[in-house]
Scaffold this active site. Structure first.
Site: not given
Ligand SMILES: N[C@@H](CCC(=O)N[C@@H](CS)C(=O)NCC(=O)O)C(=O)O
Length: 234
Positions: A47-49, A51-52, A127
């Site tokens: 899972i690519f984050g 931002g927060s 999200e």
């Protein structure tokens, strides 16, 4: 950077309960066939984050990598009326803009086994339901092994979602960020934590849009700081 998660035994925090209006019905979770699997481990998902999620994933994961995705630029073009804003004063959070020349740095988290469904269930609320984000498959390039890219799932706010605000001058975005707060905290914290992360990535990780907003905030902050007279009233 290979991190062993310290979050493996801590349950993912759910967004704070609040008297917020009941959220719209949850969009369908990506089915196992729909989201990218880690070729090496069919039970794993990255899972690519960007931002927060780079500083507060709040879900259990087995591994993480700092790196980047190509073909996208990060923009503070998504409005937020829950985490960093309110209905009356929506904050600004980031999304990914398709941009052939773009490169966005962030963190990819590997979830395995039962972590997959737990992470997707949690992120669907944080999200999608509360933030208006959709899922999208991206190709992630780990900083340490860019020649071994990974398929990853990213949460992207498209212009079709009701919270989308779109482009604005960086000074206007900075003003909005300085003025807004939500159930997860002040919008300024969101901006500065992301700027801190980008500092850690090193000089090769540039984000001119983010840097321009941070500069605009620095210019405006004195106007938002209490004066001696105001402090005397505290
Ligand atoms: N999807 C992006 C952006 C995520 C993001 O910032 N989402 C907001 C939802 S509006 C959030 O989770 N905010 C929690 C917080 O601000 O602490 C990411 O991968 O990091």
């Amino acid at each position: 950077m290979k991190q062993e998660s310290t979050a493996q035994n801590t349950p993912p925090a759910s967004p704070p309960l609040s008297p917020a209006p009941s959220p719209p019905p949850s969009p369908p979770l990506p089915s196992p066939a729909q989201h990218p699997r880690d070729g090496g481990d069919p039970q794993a998902l990255w899972i690519f984050g960007y931002g927060s999620l780079v500083w507060r994933p709040d879900f259990a994961y087995s591994d993480s990598r700092v790196g980047f995705v190509r073909g996208y630029s990060r923009r503070f073009w998504q409005g937020d009326t829950f985490h960093r804003g309110s209905d009356k004063m929506p904050g600004r959070v980031v999304t990914l803009l398709e941009d052939r020349e773009g490169c966005t740095w962030g963190v990819a988290y590997q979830v395995r086994g039962e972590q997959v469904s737990e992470a997707l269930k949690y992120l669907n609320v944080r999200e999608a339901v509360l933030g208006g984000y959709d899922t999208k498959e991206v190709t992630f390039y780990p900083q340490d092994t860019p020649d071994q890219p990974l398929k990853a799932l990213a949460y992207v706010a498209t212009p079709q979602n009701p919270g989308y605000l779109g482009p604005a001058p960086e000074e206007a975005i900075a003003t909005q960020i300085l003025a807004c707060r939500g159930f997860s905290g002040h919008n300024l914290e969101y901006l500065l934590r992301l700027a801190d992360f980008m500092q850690l990535c090193g000089p090769q990780a540039q984000d001119e849009h983010l840097a321009a907003i941070v500069d605009a905030v620095g210019t405006m902050l004195p106007c938002f700081c209490p004066t001696e007279q105001a402090l005397a009233l505290v």
